[in-house]
Write an enzyme that holds these catalytic residues in place. Structure first.
Site, PDB file in Angstrom:
ATOM      1  N   ASP A  33     100.394  43.982  66.001  1.00 17.57           N
ATOM      2  CA  ASP A  33      99.873  42.620  65.841  1.00 17.57           C
ATOM      3  C   ASP A  33     100.997  41.592  65.768  1.00 17.57           C
ATOM      4  O   ASP A  33     102.047  41.856  65.182  1.00 17.57           O
ATOM      5  CB  ASP A  33      99.027  42.554  64.559  1.00 17.57           C
ATOM      6  N   ASN A  81      89.358  41.947  72.240  1.00 17.90           N
ATOM      7  CA  ASN A  81      90.362  41.320  73.114  1.00 17.90           C
ATOM      8  C   ASN A  81      89.867  41.155  74.548  1.00 17.90           C
ATOM      9  O   ASN A  81      90.363  40.294  75.286  1.00 17.90           O
ATOM     10  CB  ASN A  81      91.648  42.160  73.142  1.00 17.90           C
ATOM     11  N   ARG A  84      88.938  37.672  75.739  1.00 20.03           N
ATOM     12  CA  ARG A  84      89.926  36.600  75.852  1.00 20.03           C
ATOM     13  C   ARG A  84      89.828  35.922  77.221  1.00 20.03           C
ATOM     14  O   ARG A  84      89.324  36.515  78.185  1.00 20.03           O
ATOM     15  CB  ARG A  84      91.342  37.163  75.648  1.00 20.03           C
TER      16      ARG A  84
END
Length: 253
Positions: A33, A81, A84
């Site tokens: 991260d 994700n 996105r």
């Protein structure tokens, strides 16, 4: 070499010298991260942050190899994700594909995909399948690449796989209800046959799992590191191992 780098190097060797390899976790999960925040802090682009994060993976595995870690799970792309913006997701998938190719080409790691393959583009699926096939014979660290991965999705997929498996055998729901237990569900997880993670490391200072290995991490120890993933150093890794070794694992509450 800068004085700071020299000091860090000396400190890392000191910590490593005191590390008891008998207390090293056999399976480490890592939530990679902070790539985008690292890039912003450095005045770079999101893509540069992801590339820097990808280049850190081989360093981490080298440290794991030196300390007798046997399994490493890298959370590289979550199911969330995938939502996105396309202008970020497409370059990110390309970076991930290159990272997986590099892992397979290295020759030291056995690559295994964990995640929902069907959610990924065909090209990414091909890269993952080829990496698994090319490294299947390697007797090195097992590297789980968690791509298109979500903890809840994994449990749902495990239950679905279990139901389909028993349906193909003609098992009735009543019969299945009699035998279903934790071990049976575990046999249908993405990580079936592997030990659960002993230690989960998350970089960037966030103190949450965000759905990472929800089933497998029930008894894991957690280590939250303040630095962003691209800035993660060997000394940070060794501190995590030292912290883990100092804990008394109770496997309960």
């Amino acid at each position: 070499m800068k004085l700071r780098d020299l000091v860090y190097g000396l400190y890392a060797r000191r910590v490593e010298g005191r590390l008891d390899h008998a207390q090293v976790p056999k399976h480490i999960g890592v939530i990679l991260d902070g790539n985008r925040r690292w890039a912003r802090a450095a005045g770079g682009t999101t893509e540069q942050g992801h590339k820097a994060g990808a280049s850190k993976i081989q360093e981490l595995l080298g440290w794991c190899n030196e300390t007798d870690v046997e399994v490493v799970t890298l959370w590289m792309l979550s199911t969330d994700n995938l939502d996105r913006p396309e202008e970020e997701l497409i370059p990110l998938l390309g970076i991930i594909e290159n990272a997986v190719r590099d892992l397979a080409a290295d020759g030291r790691w056995r690559v295994h995909h964990v995640g929902t393959m069907d959610l990924l583009p065909a090209r990414t699926q091909t890269v993952l399948k080829e990496a698994e096939q090319a490294t299947d014979h390697i007797d090195g660290i097992l590297v789980n690449v968690a791509i298109g991965y979500g903890g809840r999705q994994e449990i749902a997929d495990a239950v679905r796989s279990l139901l389909l498996d028993h349906a193909s055998k003609g098992t009735t729901f009543e019969e299945l209800a009699e035998v279903v237990d934790i071990d049976l569900i575990s046999e249908h997880l993405y990580t079936r046959g592997q030990p659960d993670p002993d230690l989960v490391i998350r970089t960037s200072g966030e103190q949450r799992l965000s759905g990472f290995m929800l089933w497998q991490s029930a008894h894991s120890e957690y280590y939250f590191c303040e630095v962003f993933w691209p800035a993660f150093r060997k000394v940070d890794f060794l501190r995590a191992l030292r912290d883990y070794a100092a804990r008394h694992r109770r496997y309960g509450f």
